[in-house]
Write an enzyme that holds these catalytic residues in place. Structure first.
Site, PDB file in Angstrom:
ATOM      1  N   ASN A  53      56.117  53.719  -8.226  1.00 55.43           N
ATOM      2  CA  ASN A  53      57.035  52.593  -8.078  1.00 55.43           C
ATOM      3  C   ASN A  53      58.202  52.918  -7.151  1.00 55.43           C
ATOM      4  O   ASN A  53      58.620  54.066  -7.035  1.00 55.43           O
ATOM      5  CB  ASN A  53      57.545  52.150  -9.454  1.00 55.43           C
ATOM      6  CG  ASN A  53      56.423  51.564 -10.284  1.00 55.43           C
ATOM      7  OD1 ASN A  53      55.371  51.234  -9.743  1.00 55.43           O
ATOM      8  ND2 ASN A  53      56.625  51.449 -11.580  1.00 55.43           N
ATOM      9  N   PRO A  84      56.913  41.667  -9.784  1.00 56.09           N
ATOM     10  CA  PRO A  84      55.452  41.514  -9.781  1.00 56.09           C
ATOM     11  C   PRO A  84      54.743  42.789  -9.358  1.00 56.09           C
ATOM     12  O   PRO A  84      55.303  43.586  -8.604  1.00 56.09           O
ATOM     13  CB  PRO A  84      55.225  40.409  -8.741  1.00 56.09           C
ATOM     14  CG  PRO A  84      56.463  40.341  -7.922  1.00 56.09           C
ATOM     15  CD  PRO A  84      57.584  40.881  -8.747  1.00 56.09           C
ATOM     16  N   ASP A  85      53.522  42.993  -9.866  1.00 60.71           N
ATOM     17  CA  ASP A  85      52.730  44.129  -9.362  1.00 60.71           C
ATOM     18  C   ASP A  85      52.009  43.677  -8.099  1.00 60.71           C
ATOM     19  O   ASP A  85      52.311  42.614  -7.538  1.00 60.71           O
ATOM     20  CB  ASP A  85      51.790  44.670 -10.458  1.00 60.71           C
ATOM     21  CG  ASP A  85      50.736  43.671 -10.904  1.00 60.71           C
ATOM     22  OD1 ASP A  85      50.605  42.599 -10.260  1.00 60.71           O
ATOM     23  OD2 ASP A  85      50.030  43.945 -11.881  1.00 60.71           O
ATOM     24  N   PHE A  86      51.074  44.462  -7.615  1.00 63.52           N
ATOM     25  CA  PHE A  86      50.324  44.070  -6.413  1.00 63.52           C
ATOM     26  C   PHE A  86      49.128  43.196  -6.751  1.00 63.52           C
ATOM     27  O   PHE A  86      48.900  42.168  -6.142  1.00 63.52           O
ATOM     28  CB  PHE A  86      49.786  45.334  -5.717  1.00 63.52           C
ATOM     29  CG  PHE A  86      50.721  45.959  -4.721  1.00 63.52           C
ATOM     30  CD1 PHE A  86      51.916  45.371  -4.366  1.00 63.52           C
ATOM     31  CD2 PHE A  86      50.373  47.165  -4.115  1.00 63.52           C
ATOM     32  CE1 PHE A  86      52.761  45.974  -3.445  1.00 63.52           C
ATOM     33  CE2 PHE A  86      51.209  47.772  -3.194  1.00 63.52           C
ATOM     34  CZ  PHE A  86      52.400  47.178  -2.862  1.00 63.52           C
ATOM     35  N   ARG A  87      48.336  43.664  -7.719  1.00 64.98           N
ATOM     36  CA  ARG A  87      46.965  43.167  -7.789  1.00 64.98           C
ATOM     37  C   ARG A  87      46.652  42.224  -8.941  1.00 64.98           C
ATOM     38  O   ARG A  87      45.520  41.748  -9.030  1.00 64.98           O
ATOM     39  CB  ARG A  87      45.993  44.354  -7.831  1.00 64.98           C
ATOM     40  CG  ARG A  87      46.001  45.120  -6.521  1.00 64.98           C
ATOM     41  CD  ARG A  87      45.075  46.323  -6.507  1.00 64.98           C
ATOM     42  NE  ARG A  87      45.159  47.002  -5.218  1.00 64.98           N
ATOM     43  CZ  ARG A  87      46.113  47.869  -4.880  1.00 64.98           C
ATOM     44  NH1 ARG A  87      47.057  48.177  -5.749  1.00 64.98           N
ATOM     45  NH2 ARG A  87      46.139  48.425  -3.680  1.00 64.98           N
ATOM     46  N   HIS A 126      55.717  57.390  -3.866  1.00 63.21           N
ATOM     47  CA  HIS A 126      55.748  56.445  -2.751  1.00 63.21           C
ATOM     48  C   HIS A 126      57.167  56.232  -2.229  1.00 63.21           C
ATOM     49  O   HIS A 126      57.465  55.196  -1.638  1.00 63.21           O
ATOM     50  CB  HIS A 126      55.075  55.130  -3.157  1.00 63.21           C
ATOM     51  CG  HIS A 126      53.598  55.298  -3.406  1.00 63.21           C
ATOM     52  ND1 HIS A 126      52.824  54.364  -4.044  1.00 63.21           N
ATOM     53  CD2 HIS A 126      52.758  56.321  -3.099  1.00 63.21           C
ATOM     54  CE1 HIS A 126      51.566  54.807  -4.123  1.00 63.21           C
ATOM     55  NE2 HIS A 126      51.512  55.982  -3.557  1.00 63.21           N
ATOM     56  N   ASP A 139      60.954  50.817  -7.341  1.00 67.51           N
ATOM     57  CA  ASP A 139      62.018  49.950  -7.838  1.00 67.51           C
ATOM     58  C   ASP A 139      63.202  50.732  -8.411  1.00 67.51           C
ATOM     59  O   ASP A 139      64.201  50.136  -8.815  1.00 67.51           O
ATOM     60  CB  ASP A 139      61.468  48.983  -8.908  1.00 67.51           C
ATOM     61  CG  ASP A 139      60.726  49.709 -10.033  1.00 67.51           C
ATOM     62  OD1 ASP A 139      61.084  50.854 -10.360  1.00 67.51           O
ATOM     63  OD2 ASP A 139      59.779  49.117 -10.587  1.00 67.51           O
TER      64      ASP A 139
HETATM   65  P1  CNA Z   1      48.605  47.415  -8.943  1.00 66.86           P
HETATM   66  O1  CNA Z   1      47.429  47.782  -8.125  1.00 66.86           O
HETATM   67  O2  CNA Z   1      49.180  46.056  -8.765  1.00 66.86           O
HETATM   68  O3  CNA Z   1      48.168  47.604 -10.477  1.00 66.86           O
HETATM   69  C1  CNA Z   1      49.021  47.294 -11.535  1.00 66.86           C
HETATM   70  C2  CNA Z   1      48.211  47.415 -12.810  1.00 66.86           C
HETATM   71  O4  CNA Z   1      49.094  47.238 -13.886  1.00 66.86           O
HETATM   72  C3  CNA Z   1      47.115  46.386 -12.931  1.00 66.86           C
HETATM   73  O5  CNA Z   1      45.911  47.023 -13.317  1.00 66.86           O
HETATM   74  C4  CNA Z   1      47.611  45.430 -14.041  1.00 66.86           C
HETATM   75  O6  CNA Z   1      46.558  44.945 -14.853  1.00 66.86           O
HETATM   76  C5  CNA Z   1      48.517  46.346 -14.816  1.00 66.86           C
HETATM   77  N1  CNA Z   1      49.633  45.677 -15.487  1.00 66.86           N
HETATM   78  C6  CNA Z   1      50.471  44.750 -14.978  1.00 66.86           C
HETATM   79  N2  CNA Z   1      51.430  44.435 -15.878  1.00 66.86           N
HETATM   80  C7  CNA Z   1      51.166  45.191 -16.992  1.00 66.86           C
HETATM   81  C8  CNA Z   1      51.786  45.322 -18.263  1.00 66.86           C
HETATM   82  N3  CNA Z   1      52.893  44.637 -18.586  1.00 66.86           N
HETATM   83  N4  CNA Z   1      51.233  46.173 -19.159  1.00 66.86           N
HETATM   84  C9  CNA Z   1      50.107  46.882 -18.846  1.00 66.86           C
HETATM   85  N5  CNA Z   1      49.489  46.797 -17.655  1.00 66.86           N
HETATM   86  C10 CNA Z   1      50.026  45.972 -16.734  1.00 66.86           C
HETATM   87  O7  CNA Z   1      49.795  48.451  -8.777  1.00 66.86           O
HETATM   88  P2  CNA Z   1      49.713  50.030  -8.686  1.00 66.86           P
HETATM   89  O8  CNA Z   1      51.030  50.517  -9.102  1.00 66.86           O
HETATM   90  O9  CNA Z   1      48.504  50.576  -9.329  1.00 66.86           O
HETATM   91  O10 CNA Z   1      49.521  50.222  -7.115  1.00 66.86           O
HETATM   92  C11 CNA Z   1      50.228  51.098  -6.434  1.00 66.86           C
HETATM   93  C12 CNA Z   1      51.198  50.435  -5.473  1.00 66.86           C
HETATM   94  C13 CNA Z   1      51.965  49.293  -6.067  1.00 66.86           C
HETATM   95  C14 CNA Z   1      52.258  51.387  -5.097  1.00 66.86           C
HETATM   96  O11 CNA Z   1      52.191  51.660  -3.739  1.00 66.86           O
HETATM   97  C15 CNA Z   1      53.613  50.753  -5.438  1.00 66.86           C
HETATM   98  O12 CNA Z   1      54.600  51.082  -4.514  1.00 66.86           O
HETATM   99  C16 CNA Z   1      53.330  49.324  -5.436  1.00 66.86           C
HETATM  100  N6  CNA Z   1      54.219  48.410  -6.149  1.00 66.86           N
HETATM  101  C17 CNA Z   1      55.324  48.855  -6.791  1.00 66.86           C
HETATM  102  C18 CNA Z   1      56.133  47.960  -7.458  1.00 66.86           C
HETATM  103  C19 CNA Z   1      57.367  48.486  -8.145  1.00 66.86           C
HETATM  104  O13 CNA Z   1      57.988  49.413  -7.666  1.00 66.86           O
HETATM  105  N7  CNA Z   1      57.713  47.904  -9.304  1.00 66.86           N
HETATM  106  C20 CNA Z   1      55.819  46.594  -7.480  1.00 66.86           C
HETATM  107  C21 CNA Z   1      54.671  46.170  -6.797  1.00 66.86           C
HETATM  108  C22 CNA Z   1      53.880  47.086  -6.134  1.00 66.86           C
END
Ligand code: CNA
Length: 287
Positions: A87, A13-16, A106, A89
């Site tokens: 990321n 999952p993402d954050f937001r 990060h 991950d």
């Molecule tokens: P965020 O703020 O959650 O934003 C993610 C963005 O991606 C959002 O605008 C979504 O609409 C968009 N999104 C989600 N899925 C898709 C998709 N399949 N295709 C296109 N767009 C999509 O996360 P950010 O990365 O902007 O924020 C930074 C944080 C999140 C960092 O500090 C990371 O460490 C942290 N994070 C990382 C992971 C990981 O490593 N996979 C997971 C969750 C959070």
């Protein structure tokens, strides 16, 4: 420049994103505020929620997505100046992108340090603690040991500050994928792009910083990152190559419980400033 959105199709999952994002799903940890799970001060007081989440999201349980392999193709075709990722991950490493081509802004789970005395611990040591639900405490001073991922309140790796000046001079196309650009200083990198550099945002949601009516160089692809890279691959005549790469690399993951990336990186990635002490898994203090 990428964020959590490039890994959501891998199941992380993402954050937001409302509903599925981590910040909407942390109720079980009883945090005063969802972002506290990545706040250094909160972690020092109560590391349990972070380690419970780390167990769920631990690198090795997920496979890279088409986006990760597309980025590898960009590199193999000498088109990638640098990959800046937020990321944690490790899916870029798993997809075969070389470390020197990345800025893991990060941090990563690959190294770990005691917050008290700075002693370094191996990834295997940390993994064993996380998977046995044990709070990792330093063998030397009993301080909390934390993976070197960057929490709110911590500094970014040196590379993040050292590389952009040169990299952006050599950049004529900035692709920004799967990030809300809410987290600074990472988000400020988009401002490093020179005036003649096109900037493409590929994201499910639009972002104010991109595509204002007066803006002549920004391109918005509002949609799914995987769809976007397949479209780009098609336009570039790379579809078959991308498919073949995904198929070839995918075969590495077919046998259950073989953690290909972990094994590979355990073997060839020793911490730069450290020497492992096999008995205790300790690594000598960072200079
Ligand atoms: P965020 O703020 O959650 O934003 C993610 C963005 O991606 C959002 O605008 C979504 O609409 C968009 N999104 C989600 N899925 C898709 C998709 N399949 N295709 C296109 N767009 C999509 O996360 P950010 O990365 O902007 O924020 C930074 C944080 C999140 C960092 O500090 C990371 O460490 C942290 N994070 C990382 C992971 C990981 O490593 N996979 C997971 C969750 C959070």
């Amino acid at each position: 420049m990428v964020g959590a959105g490039i890994s959501t199709s891998a199941g992380i999952p993402d954050f937001r994103t409302p509903g599925s994002g981590l910040y909407d799903n942390l109720q079980k940890y009883n945090l005063p505020h969802p972002t506290d799970i990545f706040e250094l001060d909160y972690f020092i007081e109560n590391p349990k929620p972070f380690y419970a989440l780390a167990k769920e999201l631990y690198p090795g349980n997920f496979r890279p997505t088409p986006v990760h392999y597309f980025i590898r193709l960009l590199n193999e075709k000498n088109l990638l100046v640098r990959h800046y990722t937020q990321n944690i991950d490790s899916l870029e490493r798993l997809a075969g992108l070389p470390e020197e081509k990345m800025v893991e802004a990060h941090g990563t789970f690959h190294t770990n340090h005691c917050l008290e005395c700075g002693l370094e611990f191996s990834k295997e040591w940390m993994k064993e603690k996380i998977f046995s639900d044990t709070i990792p405490l330093c063998d030397a001073c009993n301080g909390i040991v934390k993976p070197d991922i960057v929490f709110f309140g911590e500094g970014m790796p040196d590379k993040f500050y050292d590389m952009p000046a040169e990299d952006f001079k050599n950049c004529d196309l900035l692709i920004v994928m799967g990030t809300s650009l809410e987290v600074y200083p990472f988000a400020s990198l988009v401002g490093h792009a020179e005036p003649n550099c096109l900037r493409v945002l590929i994201n499910r949601t639009s972002i104010d910083k991109f595509g204002s009516p007066t803006n002549k160089r920004d391109i918005n692809f509002i949609g799914d990152c995987d769809d976007a890279v397949w479209k780009m691959a098609e336009a570039l005549g790379w579809s078959d190559e991308l498919k073949a790469l995904i198929k070839k690399e995918g075969s590495k993951f077919e046998k259950p419980k073989v953690r290909t990336s972990d094994n590979k990186h355990n073997d060839d990635k020793k911490p730069k400033t450290s020497r492992e002490v096999p008995q205790s898994n300790q690594i000598e203090k960072k200079s």
